[in-house]
Design a protein around this motif. Sequence first.
Motif, PDB file in Angstrom:
ATOM      1  N   ASP A  26     -38.851  21.783  64.333  1.00  0.00           N
ATOM      2  CA  ASP A  26     -38.017  21.926  63.132  1.00  0.00           C
ATOM      3  C   ASP A  26     -37.577  23.367  62.850  1.00  0.00           C
ATOM      4  N   ILE A  27     -37.615  24.226  63.862  1.00  0.00           N
ATOM      5  CA  ILE A  27     -37.074  25.580  63.722  1.00  0.00           C
ATOM      6  C   ILE A  27     -36.009  25.767  64.798  1.00  0.00           C
ATOM      7  N   HIS A  28     -34.833  26.202  64.392  1.00  0.00           N
ATOM      8  CA  HIS A  28     -33.721  26.287  65.339  1.00  0.00           C
ATOM      9  C   HIS A  28     -32.957  27.587  65.165  1.00  0.00           C
ATOM     10  N   VAL A  29     -32.727  28.307  66.274  1.00  0.00           N
ATOM     11  CA  VAL A  29     -31.908  29.514  66.247  1.00  0.00           C
ATOM     12  C   VAL A  29     -30.442  29.084  66.212  1.00  0.00           C
ATOM     13  N   VAL A  30     -29.803  29.285  65.078  1.00  0.00           N
ATOM     14  CA  VAL A  30     -28.416  28.844  64.916  1.00  0.00           C
ATOM     15  C   VAL A  30     -27.419  29.982  65.105  1.00  0.00           C
ATOM     16  N   ALA A  31     -27.916  31.222  65.130  1.00  0.00           N
ATOM     17  CA  ALA A  31     -27.007  32.365  65.284  1.00  0.00           C
ATOM     18  C   ALA A  31     -27.779  33.551  65.849  1.00  0.00           C
ATOM     19  N   GLU A  32     -27.050  34.404  66.577  1.00  0.00           N
ATOM     20  CA  GLU A  32     -27.654  35.589  67.174  1.00  0.00           C
ATOM     21  C   GLU A  32     -26.743  36.795  66.947  1.00  0.00           C
ATOM     22  N   GLY A  33     -27.335  37.993  66.999  1.00  0.00           N
ATOM     23  CA  GLY A  33     -26.549  39.212  66.856  1.00  0.00           C
ATOM     24  C   GLY A  33     -27.254  40.372  67.523  1.00  0.00           C
ATOM     25  N   ALA A  34     -26.465  41.317  68.064  1.00  0.00           N
ATOM     26  CA  ALA A  34     -27.029  42.470  68.755  1.00  0.00           C
ATOM     27  C   ALA A  34     -26.763  43.773  68.017  1.00  0.00           C
ATOM     28  N   CYS A  35     -26.010  43.703  66.920  1.00  0.00           N
ATOM     29  CA  CYS A  35     -25.704  44.904  66.127  1.00  0.00           C
ATOM     30  C   CYS A  35     -25.397  44.452  64.706  1.00  0.00           C
ATOM     31  N   GLY A  36     -25.292  45.408  63.802  1.00  0.00           N
ATOM     32  CA  GLY A  36     -25.068  45.084  62.402  1.00  0.00           C
ATOM     33  C   GLY A  36     -23.847  44.221  62.169  1.00  0.00           C
ATOM     34  N   HIS A  37     -22.747  44.544  62.832  1.00  0.00           N
ATOM     35  CA  HIS A  37     -21.501  43.794  62.658  1.00  0.00           C
ATOM     36  C   HIS A  37     -21.672  42.340  63.089  1.00  0.00           C
ATOM     37  N   GLU A  38     -22.289  42.132  64.254  1.00  0.00           N
ATOM     38  CA  GLU A  38     -22.493  40.767  64.752  1.00  0.00           C
ATOM     39  C   GLU A  38     -23.441  39.986  63.851  1.00  0.00           C
ATOM     40  N   ILE A  39     -24.455  40.649  63.358  1.00  0.00           N
ATOM     41  CA  ILE A  39     -25.444  39.985  62.504  1.00  0.00           C
ATOM     42  C   ILE A  39     -24.809  39.519  61.200  1.00  0.00           C
ATOM     43  N   LEU A  40     -24.009  40.378  60.597  1.00  0.00           N
ATOM     44  CA  LEU A  40     -23.361  40.020  59.340  1.00  0.00           C
ATOM     45  C   LEU A  40     -22.330  38.917  59.552  1.00  0.00           C
ATOM     46  N   ASP A  41     -21.595  38.977  60.651  1.00  0.00           N
ATOM     47  CA  ASP A  41     -20.627  37.920  60.957  1.00  0.00           C
ATOM     48  C   ASP A  41     -21.332  36.584  61.137  1.00  0.00           C
ATOM     49  N   ALA A  42     -22.464  36.613  61.845  1.00  0.00           N
ATOM     50  CA  ALA A  42     -23.214  35.382  62.085  1.00  0.00           C
ATOM     51  C   ALA A  42     -23.745  34.795  60.779  1.00  0.00           C
ATOM     52  N   ALA A  43     -24.240  35.672  59.897  1.00  0.00           N
ATOM     53  CA  ALA A  43     -24.762  35.205  58.612  1.00  0.00           C
ATOM     54  C   ALA A  43     -23.653  34.645  57.734  1.00  0.00           C
ATOM     55  N   ARG A  44     -22.463  35.189  57.887  1.00  0.00           N
ATOM     56  CA  ARG A  44     -21.325  34.725  57.104  1.00  0.00           C
ATOM     57  C   ARG A  44     -20.893  33.314  57.536  1.00  0.00           C
ATOM     58  N   ILE A  45     -20.978  33.065  58.828  1.00  0.00           N
ATOM     59  CA  ILE A  45     -20.488  31.801  59.389  1.00  0.00           C
ATOM     60  C   ILE A  45     -21.525  30.685  59.313  1.00  0.00           C
ATOM     61  N   HIS A  46     -22.791  31.036  59.590  1.00  0.00           N
ATOM     62  CA  HIS A  46     -23.833  30.012  59.707  1.00  0.00           C
ATOM     63  C   HIS A  46     -24.773  30.009  58.500  1.00  0.00           C
ATOM     64  N   PRO A  47     -25.130  28.839  58.002  1.00  0.00           N
ATOM     65  CA  PRO A  47     -26.121  28.765  56.920  1.00  0.00           C
ATOM     66  C   PRO A  47     -27.509  29.026  57.498  1.00  0.00           C
ATOM     67  N   VAL A  48     -28.092  30.164  57.184  1.00  0.00           N
ATOM     68  CA  VAL A  48     -29.390  30.519  57.756  1.00  0.00           C
ATOM     69  C   VAL A  48     -30.427  30.679  56.653  1.00  0.00           C
ATOM     70  N   ASP A  49     -31.653  30.316  56.984  1.00  0.00           N
ATOM     71  CA  ASP A  49     -32.764  30.408  56.028  1.00  0.00           C
ATOM     72  C   ASP A  49     -33.581  31.679  56.244  1.00  0.00           C
TER      73      ASP A  49
END
Length: 211
Positions: A26-49
């Motif tokens: 019941d734990i799933h990696v729904v988004a990944e990022g290698a830098c601040g820009h990618e991380i923020l973009d991923a958080a914007r697009i995917h609902p993450v807990d």
Amino acid sequence: MINLLLAEDHLLVRAALAHLINSFQDIHVVAEGACGHEILDAARIHPVDVALVDAALLPVQDWDLILQLKTMRPGINILVTSSYRSDRYVERLMEAGACGFVHKNAAVNELETAIRQAAANRRVLYPGIDISGIAATEQAPSPVPALTRRQQEILKLIVDGCRSRTIAEQLDLSVKTVEAHRREIMRRVGKQNSAGLVKEAIRLGLVPFPT
């Protein structure tokens, strides 16, 4: 289901971590990022807990990534990982909005437990970390010395093992100017040699954890 954002700048490490975390029930990696820009973009697009963030991705004395993630996803809980331990640094992470710290030497079951605790809005600390000073820190002036942006840049390079000539070349400064900055940094931090300066800078959280 716990949706996790994995922030790690090394591709092989990120792939291995994602594979491991996806094996947890019941734990799933729904988004990944290698830098601040990618991380923020991923958080914007995917609902993450939960966001699992490598400390190396947090700039020197700059918690903007944590603050921006919390602003973008108010319900997100942020775990920071590193191979280094410093009570003071972890205190400052928690003050900035992170919910916990996981050492890179943690066992697999400890990582899984940490993610579940974070998802449940619980504070997560690796054994041996003491953040009892947070309340006192909030009521008293910070003992952390203030450094200019240039001094922060030079300190980071000193911690990385660079000599004055190399620092001068990288920052387009004279060696004399770099040495003057080095002496002033040592004065402000209260250390008389590079070894002591490096240790104290890490303890105070003036530079990121080594990875």
